[in-house]
Write a protein that holds these residues in place. Structure first.
Motif, PDB file in Angstrom:
ATOM      1  N   TYR A  66     -38.617  15.272 -19.743  1.00 17.34           N
ATOM      2  CA  TYR A  66     -38.811  14.097 -20.586  1.00 17.34           C
ATOM      3  C   TYR A  66     -40.242  13.609 -20.464  1.00 17.34           C
ATOM      4  CZ  TYR A  66     -38.364   9.542 -22.686  1.00 17.34           C
ATOM      5  OH  TYR A  66     -38.542   8.451 -23.486  1.00 17.34           O
ATOM      6  N   ASP A  67     -40.968  13.575 -21.557  1.00 15.77           N
ATOM      7  CA  ASP A  67     -42.330  13.044 -21.580  1.00 15.77           C
ATOM      8  C   ASP A  67     -42.273  11.560 -21.898  1.00 15.77           C
ATOM      9  OD1 ASP A  67     -43.980  15.252 -21.019  1.00 15.77           O
ATOM     10  OD2 ASP A  67     -43.585  16.052 -23.012  1.00 15.77           O
ATOM     11  N   TYR A  68     -42.846  10.741 -21.015  1.00 19.75           N
ATOM     12  CA  TYR A  68     -42.900   9.307 -21.266  1.00 19.75           C
ATOM     13  C   TYR A  68     -43.853   9.022 -22.419  1.00 19.75           C
ATOM     14  CZ  TYR A  68     -40.543   8.243 -16.886  1.00 19.75           C
ATOM     15  OH  TYR A  68     -39.625   8.136 -15.885  1.00 19.75           O
ATOM     16  N   GLN A  69     -43.457   8.109 -23.268  1.00 18.79           N
ATOM     17  CA  GLN A  69     -44.304   7.693 -24.374  1.00 18.79           C
ATOM     18  C   GLN A  69     -44.697   6.228 -24.172  1.00 18.79           C
ATOM     19  OE1 GLN A  69     -45.232   9.913 -26.598  1.00 18.79           O
ATOM     20  NE2 GLN A  69     -43.919  11.529 -25.791  1.00 18.79           N
ATOM     21  N   GLU A  70     -45.629   5.767 -24.975  1.00 17.12           N
ATOM     22  CA  GLU A  70     -46.080   4.387 -24.887  1.00 17.12           C
ATOM     23  C   GLU A  70     -44.927   3.423 -25.133  1.00 17.12           C
ATOM     24  OE1 GLU A  70     -49.443   1.453 -26.894  1.00 17.12           O
ATOM     25  OE2 GLU A  70     -49.281   3.545 -27.474  1.00 17.12           O
ATOM     26  N   GLY A  71     -44.800   2.425 -24.243  1.00 16.64           N
ATOM     27  CA  GLY A  71     -43.787   1.403 -24.421  1.00 16.64           C
ATOM     28  C   GLY A  71     -42.368   1.901 -24.277  1.00 16.64           C
ATOM     29  N   THR A  72     -42.093   2.702 -23.262  1.00 11.62           N
ATOM     30  CA  THR A  72     -40.761   3.266 -23.062  1.00 11.62           C
ATOM     31  C   THR A  72     -40.176   2.797 -21.739  1.00 11.62           C
ATOM     32  OG1 THR A  72     -41.285   5.248 -24.347  1.00 11.62           O
ATOM     33  CG2 THR A  72     -39.447   5.405 -22.822  1.00 11.62           C
ATOM     34  N   LEU A  73     -38.892   2.398 -21.773  1.00 14.29           N
ATOM     35  CA  LEU A  73     -38.178   2.022 -20.552  1.00 14.29           C
ATOM     36  C   LEU A  73     -37.144   3.086 -20.242  1.00 14.29           C
ATOM     37  CD1 LEU A  73     -37.372  -1.814 -20.833  1.00 14.29           C
ATOM     38  CD2 LEU A  73     -38.802  -0.716 -19.104  1.00 14.29           C
ATOM     39  N   VAL A  74     -37.148   3.555 -19.003  1.00 10.89           N
ATOM     40  CA  VAL A  74     -36.162   4.511 -18.527  1.00 10.89           C
ATOM     41  C   VAL A  74     -35.431   3.884 -17.343  1.00 10.89           C
ATOM     42  CG1 VAL A  74     -35.785   6.777 -17.489  1.00 10.89           C
ATOM     43  CG2 VAL A  74     -37.483   6.506 -19.292  1.00 10.89           C
ATOM     44  N   PHE A  75     -34.105   4.006 -17.330  1.00 11.38           N
ATOM     45  CA  PHE A  75     -33.274   3.362 -16.312  1.00 11.38           C
ATOM     46  C   PHE A  75     -32.598   4.414 -15.438  1.00 11.38           C
ATOM     47  CE2 PHE A  75     -33.572   0.739 -20.039  1.00 11.38           C
ATOM     48  CZ  PHE A  75     -33.728  -0.554 -19.570  1.00 11.38           C
ATOM     49  N   LEU A  76     -32.601   4.167 -14.141  1.00 10.72           N
ATOM     50  CA  LEU A  76     -31.919   5.047 -13.187  1.00 10.72           C
ATOM     51  C   LEU A  76     -30.947   4.231 -12.357  1.00 10.72           C
ATOM     52  CD1 LEU A  76     -34.963   7.081 -11.778  1.00 10.72           C
ATOM     53  CD2 LEU A  76     -33.424   7.743 -13.631  1.00 10.72           C
ATOM     54  N   ALA A  77     -29.753   4.768 -12.171  1.00 10.35           N
ATOM     55  CA  ALA A  77     -28.756   4.138 -11.321  1.00 10.35           C
ATOM     56  C   ALA A  77     -28.673   4.908 -10.010  1.00 10.35           C
ATOM     57  CB  ALA A  77     -27.399   4.127 -12.017  1.00 10.35           C
ATOM     58  N   PRO A  78     -28.174   4.274  -8.956  1.00 11.16           N
ATOM     59  CA  PRO A  78     -28.002   4.990  -7.684  1.00 11.16           C
ATOM     60  C   PRO A  78     -27.179   6.262  -7.872  1.00 11.16           C
ATOM     61  CG  PRO A  78     -27.678   2.647  -7.350  1.00 11.16           C
ATOM     62  CD  PRO A  78     -27.807   2.849  -8.830  1.00 11.16           C
ATOM     63  N   GLY A  79     -27.662   7.337  -7.258  1.00 11.02           N
ATOM     64  CA  GLY A  79     -26.977   8.620  -7.355  1.00 11.02           C
ATOM     65  C   GLY A  79     -27.606   9.577  -8.332  1.00 11.02           C
ATOM     66  N   GLN A  80     -28.570   9.112  -9.145  1.00 14.39           N
ATOM     67  CA  GLN A  80     -29.192  10.002 -10.117  1.00 14.39           C
ATOM     68  C   GLN A  80     -30.297  10.833  -9.471  1.00 14.39           C
ATOM     69  OE1 GLN A  80     -29.302   6.716 -13.396  1.00 14.39           O
ATOM     70  NE2 GLN A  80     -29.529   8.652 -14.450  1.00 14.39           N
ATOM     71  N   ILE A  81     -30.402  12.068  -9.941  1.00 14.01           N
ATOM     72  CA  ILE A  81     -31.389  13.013  -9.426  1.00 14.01           C
ATOM     73  C   ILE A  81     -32.563  13.094 -10.394  1.00 14.01           C
ATOM     74  CG2 ILE A  81     -31.812  15.383  -8.669  1.00 14.01           C
ATOM     75  CD1 ILE A  81     -29.792  13.920  -6.947  1.00 14.01           C
ATOM     76  N   VAL A  82     -33.761  12.913  -9.876  1.00 14.78           N
ATOM     77  CA  VAL A  82     -34.970  12.963 -10.694  1.00 14.78           C
ATOM     78  C   VAL A  82     -35.973  13.887 -10.027  1.00 14.78           C
ATOM     79  CG1 VAL A  82     -36.904  11.651 -11.632  1.00 14.78           C
ATOM     80  CG2 VAL A  82     -34.635  10.621 -11.555  1.00 14.78           C
ATOM     81  N   GLY A  83     -36.557  14.775 -10.802  1.00 12.91           N
ATOM     82  CA  GLY A  83     -37.542  15.696 -10.249  1.00 12.91           C
ATOM     83  C   GLY A  83     -38.888  15.576 -10.914  1.00 12.91           C
ATOM     84  N   VAL A  84     -39.931  15.662 -10.124  1.00 10.08           N
ATOM     85  CA  VAL A  84     -41.300  15.761 -10.642  1.00 10.08           C
ATOM     86  C   VAL A  84     -41.709  17.220 -10.479  1.00 10.08           C
ATOM     87  CG1 VAL A  84     -43.679  14.972 -10.427  1.00 10.08           C
ATOM     88  CG2 VAL A  84     -41.792  13.400  -9.925  1.00 10.08           C
ATOM     89  N   PRO A  85     -41.850  17.977 -11.580  1.00 14.81           N
ATOM     90  CA  PRO A  85     -42.150  19.406 -11.495  1.00 14.81           C
ATOM     91  C   PRO A  85     -43.449  19.681 -10.756  1.00 14.81           C
ATOM     92  CG  PRO A  85     -41.458  18.804 -13.708  1.00 14.81           C
ATOM     93  CD  PRO A  85     -41.696  17.521 -12.961  1.00 14.81           C
ATOM     94  N   PRO A  86     -43.560  20.836 -10.110  1.00 16.16           N
ATOM     95  CA  PRO A  86     -44.754  21.179  -9.337  1.00 16.16           C
ATOM     96  C   PRO A  86     -46.036  21.167 -10.143  1.00 16.16           C
ATOM     97  CG  PRO A  86     -42.956  22.657  -8.811  1.00 16.16           C
ATOM     98  CD  PRO A  86     -42.505  21.839  -9.988  1.00 16.16           C
ATOM     99  N   GLN A  87     -45.953  21.507 -11.449  1.00 14.47           N
ATOM    100  CA  GLN A  87     -47.170  21.561 -12.255  1.00 14.47           C
ATOM    101  C   GLN A  87     -47.715  20.179 -12.574  1.00 14.47           C
ATOM    102  OE1 GLN A  87     -44.205  22.552 -13.222  1.00 14.47           O
ATOM    103  NE2 GLN A  87     -43.726  22.003 -15.336  1.00 14.47           N
ATOM    104  N   THR A  88     -46.941  19.115 -12.293  1.00 14.65           N
ATOM    105  CA  THR A  88     -47.396  17.761 -12.563  1.00 14.65           C
ATOM    106  C   THR A  88     -48.116  17.230 -11.331  1.00 14.65           C
ATOM    107  OG1 THR A  88     -45.512  17.415 -14.006  1.00 14.65           O
ATOM    108  CG2 THR A  88     -46.684  15.457 -13.283  1.00 14.65           C
TER     109      THR A  88
END
Length: 301
Positions: A66-88
Motif C-alpha cells: 500500500y502506497d500512502y498518498q497525501e491526506g490518507t488515514l490508515v488504522f491498525l488494531a491490536p493483532g494486525q501484522i504490518v511489514g516494511v519491505p527491505p527495499q524501503t
C-alpha cells in the motif's frame, strides 16, 4: 523464518522512533522528527493511526502493498501484522501518527463502544482519504491530545485524553460516511457484483459444497474486508449484508416452493441449510408463515 517484532507498548514504539514518551498509554508523533521505520515485520499490540501528508513510502499488509498518498488515514488494531519491505529505506519524512494502548480506554465511555469503530479492521486499500478541510480537523484533534499530554498527569488526564480521542474517532466515522457517498459509482459497482455473486451462488453447486453464503465469503470474493463490506452495504441499502443474503435466500426459496414435487426438507438442503427446521424458522420470520402454509396458499390462488 523472518522474525516478527511485537510492538506491545507505546513506549516500545516511541523508543524505536527515537522520541520521548510523555504518557505510557498514548502518543502523538510528528514523524518528521523521528527516526525512520526499520525494514521489519511488526505485530501491533496497540491501536495505531497514521496520517500521511505526502506519498513517501510503502507498507506491506499481509500480501498486499500500500502506497500512502497525501491526506490518507490508515488504522491498525491490536493483532494486525504490518511489514516494511527491505527495499524501503525510509518510510516517512512527513506525517503524523497516533498510538494508544487498549488500557487507555478501559473503564471509559469510549471503551464501551470501541467495536463501533469498525474501520480499525478495514484492509489497507480501504484507507480514509481526506480533503484538506478534513485533514485540518484531524490535525486539530491531534494537537488537542498533544496539549493534554504536555500537562502534568492528574486524575483528570485519562478522562480528558479519552474524550478527545473519542471526538477524533467520531470525526473519522463522519469522514468515512462522506467517502462512501463520494465513491457512489464505485459503490454501485460493488452492489451489482454482490447481487451477481449471490445469483451465481444459488445457480451453482456451492450451496451443496459450502452451504449458505456467508458475509465473510462474499466480502473476500469482492476483495473487501468484512467490516468495510458490512458498513458499505448498510449505508447504501439500509440493511446489513446478512439481512440482504437472508432476503435473497427467501426469494430463491419462494421460487423453489412452486415445485410441489419437492419436499420442504429437499428445498432447505438445496439452499444450503444443514437442518430443515432452520430454514422453516427463517422463512416464517421473514414471510410471516411457514413454507408449508406459503405453498398451500399459492396452490389455492
Amino acid at each position: 523464518m523472518e522474525k516478527i517484532v511485537k510492538i506491545d507498548t507505546v513506549d516500545f514504539y516511541n523508543k524505536m522512533r527515537g522520541i520521548e514518551t510523555l504518557n505510557p498509554l498514548i502518543s502523538v508523533i510528528d514523524m518528521s522528527k523521528t527516526q525512520p521505520m526499520p525494514a521489519q515485520t511488526f505485530n501491533f499490540g496497540v491501536y495505531a493511526i497514521f496520517l500521511k501528508e505526502l506519498k513517501c513510502g510503502e507498507l506491506k499488509y499481509g500480501r498486499n502493498n500500500y502506497d500512502y498518498q497525501e491526506g490518507t488515514l490508515v488504522f491498525l488494531a491490536p493483532g494486525q501484522i504490518v511489514g516494511v519491505p527491505p527495499q524501503t529505506t525510509a518510510l516517512e519524512p512527513k506525517g503524523w501518527a497516533l498510538l494508544f494502548h487498549p488500557d487507555l480506554v478501559k473503564g471509559t465511555l469510549l471503551g464501551k463502544h470501541m467495536q463501533d469503530y469498525s474501520f480499525f479492521s478495514y484492509a489497507s486499500h480501504e484507507a480514509l482519504h481526506l480533503s484538506e478541510k478534513e485533514r485540518q480537523v484531524v490535525l486539530d484533534c491531534f494537537r488537542k491530545i498533544q496539549d493534554e499530554l504536555e500537562q502534568n498527569i492528574d486524575k483528570h488526564s485519562k478522562t480528558l485524553i479519552a474524550s478527545n480521542l473519542e471526538l477524533f474517532l467520531n470525526y473519522c466515522i463522519r469522514f468515512y460516511d462522506r467517502q462512501f457517498i463520494t465513491r457512489d459509482n464505485e459503490n454501485k459497482g460493488i452492489l451489482e457484483r454482490f447481487e451477481s455473486l449471490l445469483n451465481n451462488y444459488f445457480l451453482s453447486e456451492k450451496t451443496q459444497n459450502i452451504g449458505l453464503p456467508s458475509v465473510g465469503w462474499c466480502a473476500k470474493e469482492l476483495n473487501l474486508s468484512a467490516n468495510y463490506f458490512g458498513d458499505l452495504i448498510k449505508k447504501e441499502m439500509g440493511i446489513s449484508p446478512q439481512e440482504y443474503i437472508q432476503t435473497k435466500v427467501i426469494n430463491v426459496a419462494k421460487e423453489k416452493i412452486f415445485d410441489a414435487d419437492r419436499s420442504i426438507s429437499e428445498i432447505a438442503y438445496s439452499l444450503g441449510f444443514k437442518y430443515p427446521q432452520h430454514f422453516t424458522r427463517l422463512f416464517k420470520q421473514k414471510v410471516g408463515m411457514s413454507p408449508v402454509d406459503y405453498r398451500n396458499r399459492i396452490s389455492l390462488s
